[in-house]
Design a protein around this motif. Structure first.
Motif, short mmCIF file in Angstrom:
data_model
loop_
_atom_site.label_atom_id
_atom_site.label_comp_id
_atom_site.label_asym_id
_atom_site.label_seq_id
_atom_site.Cartn_x
_atom_site.Cartn_y
_atom_site.Cartn_z
N GLU A 175 -22.59 43.95 61.31
CA GLU A 175 -22.39 45.18 60.55
C GLU A 175 -20.94 45.65 60.64
O GLU A 175 -20.35 46.08 59.65
CB GLU A 175 -23.32 46.27 61.07
CG GLU A 175 -24.79 46.06 60.68
CD GLU A 175 -25.69 47.12 61.26
OE1 GLU A 175 -26.54 47.64 60.52
OE2 GLU A 175 -25.56 47.44 62.46
N ASP A 193 -34.91 42.98 56.91
CA ASP A 193 -34.14 43.88 57.76
C ASP A 193 -32.66 43.47 57.78
O ASP A 193 -31.76 44.32 57.67
CB ASP A 193 -34.70 43.87 59.18
CG ASP A 193 -33.94 44.81 60.11
OD1 ASP A 193 -33.82 46.00 59.76
OD2 ASP A 193 -33.45 44.36 61.15
N ARG A 197 -29.42 45.64 56.12
CA ARG A 197 -28.33 46.12 56.95
C ARG A 197 -26.98 45.53 56.56
O ARG A 197 -25.94 46.13 56.84
CB ARG A 197 -28.63 45.80 58.42
CG ARG A 197 -29.81 46.57 58.96
CD ARG A 197 -30.18 46.18 60.38
NE ARG A 197 -29.16 46.56 61.36
CZ ARG A 197 -29.36 46.53 62.67
NH1 ARG A 197 -30.55 46.18 63.16
NH2 ARG A 197 -28.40 46.88 63.50
#
Length: 334
Positions: A175, A193, A197
């Motif tokens: 991230e 997921d 993200r």
């Protein structure tokens, strides 16, 4: 140090089509010699075979060198398996592509050290793969891909071989790289997921065909999305931390249309975040009542669609300019 003589790269400076033409010319020249008393001589056919073989080898060599240069200088690859060399340390593995590209040991070591620091491995520089955890080995693979400053980063299910704990260990680094590095990233994954993200643009594929594509938030909010996400269905929105409740360890997440209180992992006010609200966590009511639910938003249901089970539906709810999804039974929807 990988000391590659400059002459070894001389072939790659010539257009592969030129070598192809040269090979064809050699073959045609030898074929042109097959006239008169030379026709059918074993020596002639032998020369033709050798010429063809040489032409094929040259063409293949040029193409492979071009491909190697492209892969090493413009593309960064991260695979499911780390592919680290067991006899080298994390630092040496990360520096290897730079050394092969001709950089000095000092320069390659400096860049590799900085990249390993970016993925939180400054304290593991001199450890070999056997001395690292699965998550750490994969982070070395990521640092190695980034060390060459690629123009495009390709990641093929980089977390698929890791357990949940190791995945959660690596995702924050991915991230941060997504936010800090100005490098296009193609990320292949089966995990909603991870996609939620890390992605900005989504292409949903099945059996080699693209079924849906578009900006991440808009695509995931579609009720007609061909790929049913079931328990993972939900909405994605960019948001900002608007307030922190230190007493209850909560943070207020502000977005276009309202705000939600959520568990605070240590974020400060003003921090930009990506908010994911799962459809299974959203309830619908005509009017708010006494409940343990702390987040209450005023919205309007504008569409209802099917989910992955015949008894379950997805409702699309507009909260200001933000779209959320709610998962409920078809009976409740009617």
């Amino acid at each position: 140090t990988a000391d590659v003589p400059s002459a070894a790269w001389g072939w790659s400076k010539i257009n592969p089509r030129s070598w192809y033409a040269l090979g064809i010319f050699i073959i045609l020249f030898l074929l042109g010699m097959l006239h008169g008393n030379h026709i059918g001589h074993v020596e002639d056919w032998f020369l033709i075979s050798i010429a063809a073989l040489v032409a094929v080898v040259i063409i293949r060599d040029v193409i492979m060198r071009k491909r190697g240069l492209l892969r090493n200088q413009a593309l960064g690859f991260v695979y499911q398996f780390h592919h680290l060399l067991a006899e080298f340390t994390a630092l040496e593995n990360t520096a290897m592509p730079l050394l092969i590209a001709g950089e000095s040991v000092a320069s390659a070591t400096d860049k590799a050290t900085r990249m390993l620091g970016r993925v939180g491995l400054s304290h593991r520089l001199n450890h070999r793969p056997s001395e690292l955890s699965g998550g750490e080995r994969q982070r070395v693979g990521i640092a190695r891909a980034l060390a060459v400053c690629p123009r495009l980063l390709l990641m093929d299910e980089p977390l698929a071989a890791l357990d949940l704990k190791r995945k959660q260990e690596i995702l924050p680094y991915l991230e941060r790289l997504h936010d800090e590095l100005d490098i296009p990233l193609l990320y292949v994954s089966h995990s909603p997921d991870e996609v939620a993200r890390l992605a900005d643009y989504l292409v949903a594929m099945e059996a080699g065909r693209a079924l849906a594509c578009g900006p991440l938030a808009d695509t995931l909010a579609r009720l007609d999305l061909p790929i049913r996400l079931g328990e993972d269905a939900g909405a994605i929105r960019d948001a900002t931390i608007g307030a922190v409740d230190a007493r209850w360890h909560l943070a207020r997440v502000d977005f276009a249309g309202g705000s939600l209180w959520a568990r605070n992992p240590g974020l400060s006010v003003g921090r930009k975040v990506r908010m994911r609200v799962l459809a299974r966590d959203v309830s619908l009511a005509e009017a708010p009542g006494n409940s343990s639910i702390q987040n209450v938003l005023r919205g309007q249901v504008d569409a209802i669609g099917d989910d992955d089970h015949p008894g379950v539906a997805l409702a699309r709810v507009r909260v200001g300019s933000t779209v959320l999804l709610a998962r409920l039974t078809h009976r409740a929807a009617h």
